[in-house]
Design an enzyme around this catalytic site. Structure first.
Site, PDB file in Angstrom:
ATOM      1  CG  HIS A  19      18.362 -32.555  54.450  1.00  7.52           C
ATOM      2  ND1 HIS A  19      18.591 -33.856  54.049  1.00  7.52           N
ATOM      3  CD2 HIS A  19      17.640 -32.646  55.598  1.00  7.52           C
ATOM      4  CE1 HIS A  19      18.042 -34.691  54.934  1.00  7.52           C
ATOM      5  NE2 HIS A  19      17.457 -33.977  55.873  1.00  7.52           N
ATOM      6  CE  LYS A  43      17.199 -42.037  63.285  1.00  8.33           C
ATOM      7  NZ  LYS A  43      16.962 -40.822  62.488  1.00  8.33           N
ATOM      8  NE  ARG A  92       9.684 -34.287  55.919  1.00  9.07           N
ATOM      9  CZ  ARG A  92      10.245 -35.429  56.228  1.00  9.07           C
ATOM     10  NH1 ARG A  92      11.028 -36.026  55.351  1.00  9.07           N
ATOM     11  NH2 ARG A  92      10.034 -36.003  57.385  1.00  9.07           N
ATOM     12  CB  SER A 130      17.222 -39.415  54.663  1.00  3.82           C
ATOM     13  OG  SER A 130      17.602 -38.073  54.691  1.00  3.82           O
TER      14      SER A 130
HETATM   15  O1  PNS Z   1      17.215 -35.762  60.911  1.00  4.74           O
HETATM   16  P1  PNS Z   1      16.542 -36.235  62.169  1.00  4.74           P
HETATM   17  O2  PNS Z   1      16.900 -37.673  62.425  1.00  4.74           O
HETATM   18  O3  PNS Z   1      15.065 -35.997  62.148  1.00  4.74           O
HETATM   19  O4  PNS Z   1      17.146 -35.365  63.363  1.00  4.74           O
HETATM   20  C1  PNS Z   1      16.733 -35.552  64.685  1.00  4.74           C
HETATM   21  C2  PNS Z   1      17.629 -34.779  65.686  1.00  4.74           C
HETATM   22  C3  PNS Z   1      19.085 -35.068  65.448  1.00  4.74           C
HETATM   23  C4  PNS Z   1      17.387 -33.292  65.519  1.00  4.74           C
HETATM   24  C5  PNS Z   1      17.186 -35.216  67.106  1.00  4.74           C
HETATM   25  O5  PNS Z   1      17.167 -36.610  67.180  1.00  4.74           O
HETATM   26  C6  PNS Z   1      18.098 -34.676  68.201  1.00  4.74           C
HETATM   27  O6  PNS Z   1      18.119 -33.485  68.474  1.00  4.74           O
HETATM   28  N1  PNS Z   1      18.864 -35.583  68.844  1.00  4.74           N
HETATM   29  C7  PNS Z   1      19.822 -35.266  69.879  1.00  4.74           C
HETATM   30  C8  PNS Z   1      19.265 -35.567  71.270  1.00  4.74           C
HETATM   31  C9  PNS Z   1      18.306 -34.482  71.673  1.00  4.74           C
HETATM   32  O7  PNS Z   1      18.711 -33.374  71.945  1.00  4.74           O
HETATM   33  N2  PNS Z   1      16.976 -34.798  71.633  1.00  4.74           N
HETATM   34  C10 PNS Z   1      15.922 -33.822  71.810  1.00  4.74           C
HETATM   35  C11 PNS Z   1      15.556 -33.543  73.241  1.00  4.74           C
HETATM   36  S1  PNS Z   1      15.314 -34.958  74.252  1.00  4.74           S
END
Ligand code: PNS
Length: 160
Positions: A19, A43, A92, A130
């Protein structure tokens, strides 16, 4: 001149060197970068939102154009709220691509003016996640090469 503000959304549970690598890369190409921690009701995180925020603030204190925030709801709504034009995400490996593509396309459909920008972390972090860090920390594996010292200390306190 146009200034470009980006958000870097994620769970950051916990934040890793991968990150941090992406934050550093993003800070070089965007005028402003907001690391945005999602409060995700689906989560149950290891670290509280406040803890994750503190760790990320410590990790990014050296970057003048980087700030840390938390958000609820849709990422694109948060981007609009803070007047960001871009969403930064890291890829990645090819295995990340499908999920990231789906999410980027959905975000574009929801908000066509917010652009998703993908960046590649340094190859030494290409297998880092993570989830694996938590597993290693829980099982007493060596994690010092993978997380900043502030995260290392907090993981040690959590598990030992
Ligand atoms: O670190 P992560 O868990 O891969 O991050 C995922 C994240 C937070 C980017 C994604 O889950 C997210 O954007 N969640 C908020 C809800 C949303 O906007 N979803 C995408 C369109 S439905």
């Amino acid at each position: 001149m146009k200034r470009i503000k980006a958000i870097y959304p994620g769970s950051f549970d916990p934040p890793t060197n991968g990150h941090l690598d992406l934050i550093e890369r993003g800070s070089k190409i965007f005028d402003e970068l907001v690391v945005a921690i999602l409060r995700n009701p689906e989560k149950s995180p290891l670290f509280s939102l406040a803890d994750r925020r503190k760790m990320l603030e410590a990790m990014t204190s050296g970057f003048e154009n980087v700030s840390v925030d938390t958000f609820d709801g849709l990422t694109v709504d948060y981007a609009l709220k803070v007047e960001a034009q871009a969403i930064l995400r890291g890829i990645r490996a090819i295995s990340d691509y499908e999920y990231e593509l789906q999410m980027a396309m959905m975000n574009r459909k929801l908000e066509p003016d917010v652009e998703t920008v993908f960046m590649l972390p340094s190859e030494q972090y290409s297998y880092l996640s993570s989830r694996l860090i938590k597993q290693l920390a829980r099982l007493n594996g060596q994690i010092k090469d993978f997380v900043p010292s502030v995260v290392l200390e907090r993981l040690k306190t959590k598990f030992h």
